[in-house]
Design a protein around this motif. Structure first.
Motif, PDB file in Angstrom:
ATOM      1  N   LEU A 265       0.819  -1.203   0.000  1.00  0.00           N
ATOM      2  CA  LEU A 265       0.000   0.000   0.000  1.00  0.00           C
ATOM      3  C   LEU A 265       0.854   1.254   0.000  1.00  0.00           C
ATOM      4  N   ARG A 266       1.925   1.239   0.771  1.00  0.00           N
ATOM      5  CA  ARG A 266       2.778   2.430   0.848  1.00  0.00           C
ATOM      6  C   ARG A 266       3.535   2.685  -0.457  1.00  0.00           C
ATOM      7  N   ALA A 267       3.739   1.637  -1.252  1.00  0.00           N
ATOM      8  CA  ALA A 267       4.401   1.835  -2.543  1.00  0.00           C
ATOM      9  C   ALA A 267       3.550   2.685  -3.469  1.00  0.00           C
ATOM     10  N   ARG A 268       2.242   2.625  -3.283  1.00  0.00           N
ATOM     11  CA  ARG A 268       1.339   3.400  -4.142  1.00  0.00           C
ATOM     12  C   ARG A 268       0.749   4.613  -3.424  1.00  0.00           C
ATOM     13  N   TYR A 269       0.534   4.486  -2.123  1.00  0.00           N
ATOM     14  CA  TYR A 269      -0.055   5.574  -1.325  1.00  0.00           C
ATOM     15  C   TYR A 269       0.856   5.829  -0.122  1.00  0.00           C
ATOM     16  N   PRO A 270       1.978   6.501  -0.326  1.00  0.00           N
ATOM     17  CA  PRO A 270       3.014   6.577   0.722  1.00  0.00           C
ATOM     18  C   PRO A 270       2.613   7.329   1.980  1.00  0.00           C
ATOM     19  N   VAL A 271       1.618   8.210   1.905  1.00  0.00           N
ATOM     20  CA  VAL A 271       1.268   8.986   3.098  1.00  0.00           C
ATOM     21  C   VAL A 271      -0.117   8.632   3.637  1.00  0.00           C
ATOM     22  N   ARG A 272      -0.719   7.557   3.143  1.00  0.00           N
ATOM     23  CA  ARG A 272      -2.041   7.150   3.630  1.00  0.00           C
ATOM     24  C   ARG A 272      -1.883   6.454   4.974  1.00  0.00           C
ATOM     25  N   PRO A 273      -2.468   6.979   6.057  1.00  0.00           N
ATOM     26  CA  PRO A 273      -2.309   6.332   7.364  1.00  0.00           C
ATOM     27  C   PRO A 273      -2.918   4.923   7.374  1.00  0.00           C
ATOM     28  N   ILE A 274      -2.244   4.019   8.068  1.00  0.00           N
ATOM     29  CA  ILE A 274      -2.684   2.628   8.163  1.00  0.00           C
ATOM     30  C   ILE A 274      -2.735   2.238   9.638  1.00  0.00           C
ATOM     31  N   SER A 275      -3.847   1.659  10.037  1.00  0.00           N
ATOM     32  CA  SER A 275      -3.971   1.125  11.390  1.00  0.00           C
ATOM     33  C   SER A 275      -4.275  -0.364  11.304  1.00  0.00           C
ATOM     34  N   ALA A 276      -4.130  -1.047  12.427  1.00  0.00           N
ATOM     35  CA  ALA A 276      -4.474  -2.467  12.485  1.00  0.00           C
ATOM     36  C   ALA A 276      -4.906  -2.814  13.901  1.00  0.00           C
ATOM     37  N   THR A 277      -5.812  -3.757  13.999  1.00  0.00           N
ATOM     38  CA  THR A 277      -6.299  -4.222  15.290  1.00  0.00           C
ATOM     39  C   THR A 277      -5.455  -5.414  15.770  1.00  0.00           C
ATOM     40  N   ILE A 278      -5.568  -5.730  17.049  1.00  0.00           N
ATOM     41  CA  ILE A 278      -4.779  -6.833  17.612  1.00  0.00           C
ATOM     42  C   ILE A 278      -5.632  -8.038  17.990  1.00  0.00           C
ATOM     43  N   GLY A 279      -6.919  -7.987  17.720  1.00  0.00           N
ATOM     44  CA  GLY A 279      -7.802  -9.054  18.172  1.00  0.00           C
ATOM     45  C   GLY A 279      -8.520  -8.649  19.447  1.00  0.00           C
ATOM     46  N   ASP A 280      -9.434  -9.472  19.863  1.00  0.00           N
ATOM     47  CA  ASP A 280     -10.245  -9.186  21.054  1.00  0.00           C
ATOM     48  C   ASP A 280      -9.610  -9.818  22.287  1.00  0.00           C
ATOM     49  N   TRP A 281      -9.244  -8.968  23.243  1.00  0.00           N
ATOM     50  CA  TRP A 281      -8.621  -9.422  24.490  1.00  0.00           C
ATOM     51  C   TRP A 281      -9.317  -8.774  25.682  1.00  0.00           C
ATOM     52  N   PRO A 282      -9.426  -9.497  26.801  1.00  0.00           N
ATOM     53  CA  PRO A 282      -9.954  -8.871  28.016  1.00  0.00           C
ATOM     54  C   PRO A 282      -8.952  -7.878  28.585  1.00  0.00           C
ATOM     55  N   ASN A 283      -9.453  -6.925  29.358  1.00  0.00           N
ATOM     56  CA  ASN A 283      -8.585  -5.875  29.912  1.00  0.00           C
ATOM     57  C   ASN A 283      -7.406  -6.422  30.709  1.00  0.00           C
ATOM     58  N   HIS A 284      -7.622  -7.528  31.396  1.00  0.00           N
ATOM     59  CA  HIS A 284      -6.588  -8.019  32.314  1.00  0.00           C
ATOM     60  C   HIS A 284      -5.467  -8.769  31.606  1.00  0.00           C
ATOM     61  N   ALA A 285      -5.617  -9.065  30.313  1.00  0.00           N
ATOM     62  CA  ALA A 285      -4.612  -9.864  29.602  1.00  0.00           C
ATOM     63  C   ALA A 285      -3.466  -8.966  29.131  1.00  0.00           C
ATOM     64  N   LEU A 286      -2.806  -8.312  30.087  1.00  0.00           N
ATOM     65  CA  LEU A 286      -1.814  -7.288  29.737  1.00  0.00           C
ATOM     66  C   LEU A 286      -0.597  -7.866  29.019  1.00  0.00           C
ATOM     67  N   ASP A 287      -0.156  -9.037  29.421  1.00  0.00           N
ATOM     68  CA  ASP A 287       1.008  -9.634  28.763  1.00  0.00           C
ATOM     69  C   ASP A 287       0.690  -9.963  27.300  1.00  0.00           C
ATOM     70  N   GLU A 288      -0.477 -10.573  27.079  1.00  0.00           N
ATOM     71  CA  GLU A 288      -0.857 -10.931  25.714  1.00  0.00           C
ATOM     72  C   GLU A 288      -1.084  -9.675  24.867  1.00  0.00           C
TER      73      GLU A 288
END
Length: 232
Positions: free
Chosen positions: A50-73
């Motif tokens: 994506l950056r090769a074609r749209y170098p300044v387009r911001p990209i985000s990603a999620t990490i999956g669904d985790w409970p609040n207490h799973a700090l290490d994961e």
């Protein structure tokens, strides 16, 4: 002006969304949950392409669904996704036990984390204020349940507006998401968040958020968020 964030699951969808006018590209696997994560190897490949074609387009990603207490994961996932090259890493925070501790922990990590405040039972204004105080670049108000109820069905809009105003006063971006559709456009325009995020509304309505992204829908939403009148 409110920018359009399009949640995509593949390189093809990312290119389609960017070409159609999405200002932010968000990598997510909708079949794996509200914040289902794309495999980090795939994230890295999509980012490079994506950056090769749209170098300044911001990209985000999620990490999956985790409970609040799973700090290490959570920590491991955040660092792994950040290392894949995205600009922002999105992490869901559920209200209640462990939410404040999780926010403070996320603020200490060497990554550009954006907390996603899951607001199925209303907005937690104190939690939103804490997120802004901790210096996150942005805050997302979203829902965990994808059951036909939108964010605006779940929250008091005046309270949400106050949270957005609080964030803006601290220089923190705000985003709204959560099964939003055309009937929510007037409310989005009224709230004027920095970003509005979509998945299901950008896909064929027969398949919903698990379907394939339709670039024509992306284009219509981008135009609508920019204040144009569009046919729906």
């Amino acid at each position: 002006m409110t920018a359009l964030l399009a949640s995509v699951r593949s390189a093809d969808e990312a290119f389609d969304a960017a070409h159609a006018g999405a200002e932010l590209i968000d990598l997510k696997e909708p079949r794996a949950g509200a914040l289902g994560g794309v495999a980090t190897g795939d994230i890295a490949r999509i980012v490079v392409a994506l950056r090769a074609r749209y170098p300044v387009r911001p990209i985000s990603a999620t990490i999956g669904d985790w409970p609040n207490h799973a700090l290490d994961e959570i920590t491991g996932c955040v660092l792994e996704v950040a290392a894949a090259g995205v600009d922002y890493v999105k992490v869901g925070i559920s209200p209640g036990a462990g939410a404040e501790q999780c926010l403070r922990h996320l603020a200490s990590l060497p990554a550009a984390v954006v907390p996603v405040l899951l607001s199925d039972d209303g907005v937690d204004r104190a939690l939103a204020a804490l997120a802004a105080q901790l210096g996150f670049v942005g805050i997302v108000f979203d829902t965990a349940g994808k059951n036909g109820r939108t964010l605006f069905d779940c929250v008091d809009v005046q309270t949400l507006a106050a949270c957005i105003a609080d964030a803006r006063a601290r220089g923190t971006m705000s985003a709204v998401a959560g099964s939003l559709g055309w009937r929510d456009l007037d409310t989005i325009r009224l709230l004027a968040p920095d970003i509005a995020g979509f998945r299901g509304a950008l896909c064929d309505e027969r398949d919903g958020r698990s379907g394939t992204l339709d670039p024509r829908r992306v284009e219509r939403w981008a135009r609508a968020l920019h204040g144009e009148t569009v046919a729906v």
